[in-house]
Design an enzyme around this catalytic site. Structure first.
Site, PDB file in Angstrom:
ATOM      1  N   TYR A  71       0.077   5.855  -6.539  1.00 43.80           N
ATOM      2  CA  TYR A  71      -0.011   4.423  -6.608  1.00 43.80           C
ATOM      3  C   TYR A  71      -1.405   4.120  -6.827  1.00 43.80           C
ATOM      4  CZ  TYR A  71      -0.423  -0.337  -4.254  1.00 43.80           C
ATOM      5  OH  TYR A  71      -0.504  -1.733  -4.102  1.00 43.80           O
ATOM      6  N   LYS A 124      -2.590   2.446 -10.239  1.00 41.95           N
ATOM      7  CA  LYS A 124      -3.307   1.286 -10.459  1.00 41.95           C
ATOM      8  C   LYS A 124      -4.587   1.110 -11.100  1.00 41.95           C
ATOM      9  CE  LYS A 124      -0.544  -1.709  -8.266  1.00 41.95           C
ATOM     10  NZ  LYS A 124      -0.289  -3.042  -8.737  1.00 41.95           N
ATOM     11  N   ASN A 149       6.087  -3.846  10.425  1.00 39.87           N
ATOM     12  CA  ASN A 149       6.558  -2.690  11.437  1.00 39.87           C
ATOM     13  C   ASN A 149       6.339  -3.282  12.624  1.00 39.87           C
ATOM     14  OD1 ASN A 149       7.544  -0.916   9.608  1.00 39.87           O
ATOM     15  ND2 ASN A 149       6.330   0.841  10.631  1.00 39.87           N
ATOM     16  N   PHE A 150       4.987  -3.600  13.119  1.00 38.90           N
ATOM     17  CA  PHE A 150       4.650  -4.122  14.618  1.00 38.90           C
ATOM     18  C   PHE A 150       5.507  -5.224  15.002  1.00 38.90           C
ATOM     19  CE2 PHE A 150       0.059  -2.055  14.462  1.00 38.90           C
ATOM     20  CZ  PHE A 150       0.620  -0.746  14.657  1.00 38.90           C
ATOM     21  N   GLY A 195      -5.463   4.652  16.086  1.00 40.70           N
ATOM     22  CA  GLY A 195      -5.484   3.383  15.765  1.00 40.70           C
ATOM     23  C   GLY A 195      -6.724   2.886  15.707  1.00 40.70           C
ATOM     24  N   GLN A 252      -8.562   3.464  12.781  1.00 40.17           N
ATOM     25  CA  GLN A 252      -8.839   3.028  11.258  1.00 40.17           C
ATOM     26  C   GLN A 252      -8.728   1.598  11.186  1.00 40.17           C
ATOM     27  OE1 GLN A 252      -6.146   4.372  12.760  1.00 40.17           O
ATOM     28  NE2 GLN A 252      -4.155   4.266  11.418  1.00 40.17           N
ATOM     29  N   ARG A 298     -11.478  -0.545   5.714  1.00 34.88           N
ATOM     30  CA  ARG A 298     -11.239  -1.248   4.453  1.00 34.88           C
ATOM     31  C   ARG A 298     -11.772  -2.681   4.853  1.00 34.88           C
ATOM     32  NH1 ARG A 298      -5.571  -0.647   2.351  1.00 34.88           N
ATOM     33  NH2 ARG A 298      -6.256   1.374   1.657  1.00 34.88           N
TER      34      ARG A 298
HETATM   35  P1  NAD Z   1       6.534  -6.027  -3.176  1.00 32.88           P
HETATM   36  O1  NAD Z   1       7.169  -4.518  -3.083  1.00 32.88           O
HETATM   37  O2  NAD Z   1       7.408  -6.921  -2.077  1.00 32.88           O
HETATM   38  O3  NAD Z   1       6.988  -6.551  -4.460  1.00 32.88           O
HETATM   39  C1  NAD Z   1       7.118  -5.801  -5.744  1.00 32.88           C
HETATM   40  C2  NAD Z   1       8.019  -6.327  -6.810  1.00 32.88           C
HETATM   41  O4  NAD Z   1       8.170  -5.512  -7.952  1.00 32.88           O
HETATM   42  C3  NAD Z   1       9.466  -6.069  -6.107  1.00 32.88           C
HETATM   43  O5  NAD Z   1      10.097  -7.380  -6.262  1.00 32.88           O
HETATM   44  C4  NAD Z   1      10.206  -5.086  -6.957  1.00 32.88           C
HETATM   45  O6  NAD Z   1      11.515  -5.065  -6.889  1.00 32.88           O
HETATM   46  C5  NAD Z   1       9.395  -5.138  -8.102  1.00 32.88           C
HETATM   47  N1  NAD Z   1       9.410  -4.166  -8.954  1.00 32.88           N
HETATM   48  C6  NAD Z   1       8.980  -2.964  -8.505  1.00 32.88           C
HETATM   49  N2  NAD Z   1       9.108  -1.747  -9.663  1.00 32.88           N
HETATM   50  C7  NAD Z   1       9.436  -2.665 -10.720  1.00 32.88           C
HETATM   51  C8  NAD Z   1       9.937  -2.325 -11.972  1.00 32.88           C
HETATM   52  N3  NAD Z   1       9.539  -0.940 -12.377  1.00 32.88           N
HETATM   53  N4  NAD Z   1      10.060  -3.241 -12.743  1.00 32.88           N
HETATM   54  C9  NAD Z   1      10.319  -4.564 -12.464  1.00 32.88           C
HETATM   55  N5  NAD Z   1       9.902  -4.950 -11.017  1.00 32.88           N
HETATM   56  C10 NAD Z   1       9.618  -3.962 -10.145  1.00 32.88           C
HETATM   57  O7  NAD Z   1       5.060  -5.687  -3.187  1.00 32.88           O
HETATM   58  P2  NAD Z   1       3.901  -7.045  -2.827  1.00 32.88           P
HETATM   59  O8  NAD Z   1       3.356  -6.883  -1.777  1.00 32.88           O
HETATM   60  O9  NAD Z   1       4.461  -8.421  -3.238  1.00 32.88           O
HETATM   61  O10 NAD Z   1       3.041  -6.721  -3.905  1.00 32.88           O
HETATM   62  C11 NAD Z   1       2.983  -7.052  -5.396  1.00 32.88           C
HETATM   63  C12 NAD Z   1       1.989  -6.725  -6.305  1.00 32.88           C
HETATM   64  O11 NAD Z   1       0.769  -6.938  -5.442  1.00 32.88           O
HETATM   65  C13 NAD Z   1       2.166  -5.336  -6.199  1.00 32.88           C
HETATM   66  O12 NAD Z   1       1.629  -4.799  -7.928  1.00 32.88           O
HETATM   67  C14 NAD Z   1       0.927  -4.460  -5.482  1.00 32.88           C
HETATM   68  O13 NAD Z   1       0.640  -3.188  -5.743  1.00 32.88           O
HETATM   69  C15 NAD Z   1      -0.224  -5.483  -5.200  1.00 32.88           C
HETATM   70  N6  NAD Z   1      -0.677  -5.614  -4.018  1.00 32.88           N
HETATM   71  C16 NAD Z   1      -0.108  -5.804  -2.908  1.00 32.88           C
HETATM   72  C17 NAD Z   1      -0.715  -5.744  -1.597  1.00 32.88           C
HETATM   73  C18 NAD Z   1      -0.039  -6.212  -0.530  1.00 32.88           C
HETATM   74  O14 NAD Z   1      -0.826  -6.057   0.781  1.00 32.88           O
HETATM   75  N7  NAD Z   1       1.038  -7.074  -0.315  1.00 32.88           N
HETATM   76  C19 NAD Z   1      -1.928  -5.262  -1.729  1.00 32.88           C
HETATM   77  C20 NAD Z   1      -2.546  -4.965  -3.034  1.00 32.88           C
HETATM   78  C21 NAD Z   1      -1.815  -5.030  -3.969  1.00 32.88           C
HETATM   79  N1  UDP Z   2       0.322   1.971  10.268  1.00 37.15           N
HETATM   80  C1  UDP Z   2       0.536   2.332  11.749  1.00 37.15           C
HETATM   81  N2  UDP Z   2       1.898   2.135  12.136  1.00 37.15           N
HETATM   82  C2  UDP Z   2       2.966   1.691  11.409  1.00 37.15           C
HETATM   83  C3  UDP Z   2       2.397   1.412   9.938  1.00 37.15           C
HETATM   84  C4  UDP Z   2       1.188   1.565   9.615  1.00 37.15           C
HETATM   85  O1  UDP Z   2      -0.342   2.652  12.438  1.00 37.15           O
HETATM   86  O2  UDP Z   2       4.018   1.565  11.841  1.00 37.15           O
HETATM   87  C5  UDP Z   2      -1.228   2.179   9.843  1.00 37.15           C
HETATM   88  C6  UDP Z   2      -1.200   2.938   8.610  1.00 37.15           C
HETATM   89  O3  UDP Z   2      -1.546   4.391   9.188  1.00 37.15           O
HETATM   90  C7  UDP Z   2      -2.638   2.514   8.021  1.00 37.15           C
HETATM   91  C8  UDP Z   2      -2.494   0.860   8.397  1.00 37.15           C
HETATM   92  O4  UDP Z   2      -1.536   0.893   9.564  1.00 37.15           O
HETATM   93  O5  UDP Z   2      -3.665   3.118   8.782  1.00 37.15           O
HETATM   94  C9  UDP Z   2      -2.062   0.011   7.197  1.00 37.15           C
HETATM   95  O6  UDP Z   2      -0.728   0.582   6.706  1.00 37.15           O
HETATM   96  P1  UDP Z   2       0.113   0.084   5.571  1.00 37.15           P
HETATM   97  O7  UDP Z   2       1.099   1.049   5.184  1.00 37.15           O
HETATM   98  O8  UDP Z   2       0.426  -1.461   6.020  1.00 37.15           O
HETATM   99  O9  UDP Z   2      -1.025  -0.232   4.353  1.00 37.15           O
HETATM  100  P2  UDP Z   2      -2.211   0.580   3.842  1.00 37.15           P
HETATM  101  O10 UDP Z   2      -2.269   1.889   4.398  1.00 37.15           O
HETATM  102  O11 UDP Z   2      -1.564   0.764   2.286  1.00 37.15           O
HETATM  103  O12 UDP Z   2      -3.514  -0.066   3.727  1.00 37.15           O
END
Ligand code: NAD
Ligand code: UDP
Length: 318
Positions: free
Chosen positions: A143, A147, A188-189, A205, A207, A274
């Site tokens: 990932y 990205k 999840n929570f 916890g 982090q 973060r």
């Molecule tokens: P999400 O998983 O809910 O949405 C992603 C969407 O992309 C889904 O509808 C999925 O079906 C579609 N998808 C995945 N692979 C695909 C492919 N190969 N072709 C076509 N469609 C595809 O995730 P989200 O939280 O809505 O995230 C959207 C974007 O924002 C992502 O690119 C993610 O990396 C970025 N982003 C999200 C967060 C967050 O906290 N939600 C944080 C950082 C970056």
């Molecule tokens: N996490 C947790 N319990 C859960 C799911 C996630 O303690 O049931 C923690 C995870 O280890 C991380 C933070 O919550 O430190 C955020 O996790 P998430 O998967 O939402 O996002 P990311 O790690 O990509 O920021």
């Protein structure tokens, strides 16, 4: 304008499609439904200005559009680690395909990048200049590095082919339309608390994460896309920083749950801290988040309550 949203059936994409339709644009939503859900966009399906295409971004596609938001990519660690090779392909080949489309049509294209490009950051809070600390061979690399490579491609297409790009680095975002099963911490929570199940805190916890409510995030995304000259990368997130333990306690309190906190093993390479530095977004986009964690959690809890009631009624009807 006619606007393409890849990943439009996902959590963020569905909110974006809705906002763009409300602004009277024509929206083409392209999604392969890997993590997206038709329920997220069901209310848009009958709208005259909304079109849905089932397609994978790793395969080239042709449409005539004015703007492209590239959101297609699984975002939760559980989903993006399910098939890591596919995750990299989605980021890299997806970027090449949307950039090729933008080059041909002259459309402006925005990349939904991520705070994960900073990895486990040694600079805190993270500024856009920070180049990151990513373990390139770890389980999160599919990932993070996907990205990072997508960002590189965006800037190369901009320099080499004058493609009109925008790059946004999104920090942890939450709200309605999150998939209750995708393993992210907020969903999840809340699900665990509503079911009265143990709240699973990974590690001690201690982090931290900074959580942005989805409406704020989408506002920042649209502002960046329509800014006359700012290319980015721009951090968009809520600087309010909380430990995961604090989040667990808040969710228990706000759901009035009897759930107890349990601790599970910390996943490999889980970033310790973060927090976005949003000085650039504030000064250039006049953007900052308006919804604090308490208010955003209330709205999200309400959504998950409604979702479970609906599912129970659905089961009874069956
Ligand atoms: P999400 O998983 O809910 O949405 C992603 C969407 O992309 C889904 O509808 C999925 O079906 C579609 N998808 C995945 N692979 C695909 C492919 N190969 N072709 C076509 N469609 C595809 O995730 P989200 O939280 O809505 O995230 C959207 C974007 O924002 C992502 O690119 C993610 O990396 C970025 N982003 C999200 C967060 C967050 O906290 N939600 C944080 C950082 C970056
Ligand atoms: N996490 C947790 N319990 C859960 C799911 C996630 O303690 O049931 C923690 C995870 O280890 C991380 C933070 O919550 O430190 C955020 O996790 P998430 O998967 O939402 O996002 P990311 O790690 O990509 O920021």
């Amino acid at each position: 304008m006619r606007i393409l949203v890849t990943g439009g059936a996902g959590f963020l994409g569905s909110h974006l499609c809705e906002r763009l339709i409300k602004q009277d644009h024509e929206v083409i939503c392209l999604d392969n439904f890997f993590t997206g859900n038709k329920e997220n966009i069901r209310h848009l399906l009958s709208h005259d200005h909304f079109e849905l295409i089932r397609h994978d971004v790793t395969d080239p596609f042709k449409v005539e559009v004015d703007q492209i938001y590239n959101l297609a990519c699984p975002a939760s660690p559980v989903h993006y680690q399910h098939n890591p090779i596919k995750t990299i392909k989605t980021s890299v080949m997806g970027a090449i395909n949307v950039l090729g489309l933008a080059k041909r049509t002259g459309a402006r294209v925005l990349q939904a990048s991520t705070s994960e490009v900073y990895g486990d950051p040694e600079v805190h809070p993270q500024t856009e200049e920070y180049r990151g600390n990513v373990n390139l061979i770890g389980p999160r690399a599919c990932y993070d590095e996907g990205k990072r490579c997508a960002e590189t491609l965006f800037f190369d297409y901009q320099r080499q082919n004058k493609v009109d790009i925008r790059v946004m680095r999104i920090f942890n975002t939450y709200g309605p339309h999150m998939d209750p099963m995708d393993g992210r911490v907020v969903s999840n929570f809340i699900v665990q608390a509503l079911k009265g199940e143990p709240i699973t805190v990974y590690g001690e916890g201690s982090q931290t994460r900074s959580f942005c409510y989805v409406d704020d995030l989408i506002e920042g995304m649209i502002r960046l896309m329509n800014h006359k000259s700012l290319i980015g990368p721009v951090n968009i997130g809520n600087p309010g920083e909380f430990t995961i333990l604090e989040l667990a306690q808040k969710v228990i309190e706000q759901t009035d749950s009897k759930s107890k906190i349990i601790h599970k093993e910390l996943p490999t390479d889980d970033p310790l801290q973060r927090q976005p530095n949003i000085t650039l977004a504030k000064s250039e986009l006049n953007w900052e988040p308006k919804i604090d964690l308490d208010e955003g959690l209330d709205k999200t809890i309400e959504y998950f309550r409604y979702l479970s009631i609906d599912r129970i009624l659905g089961d009874l009807r069956c």
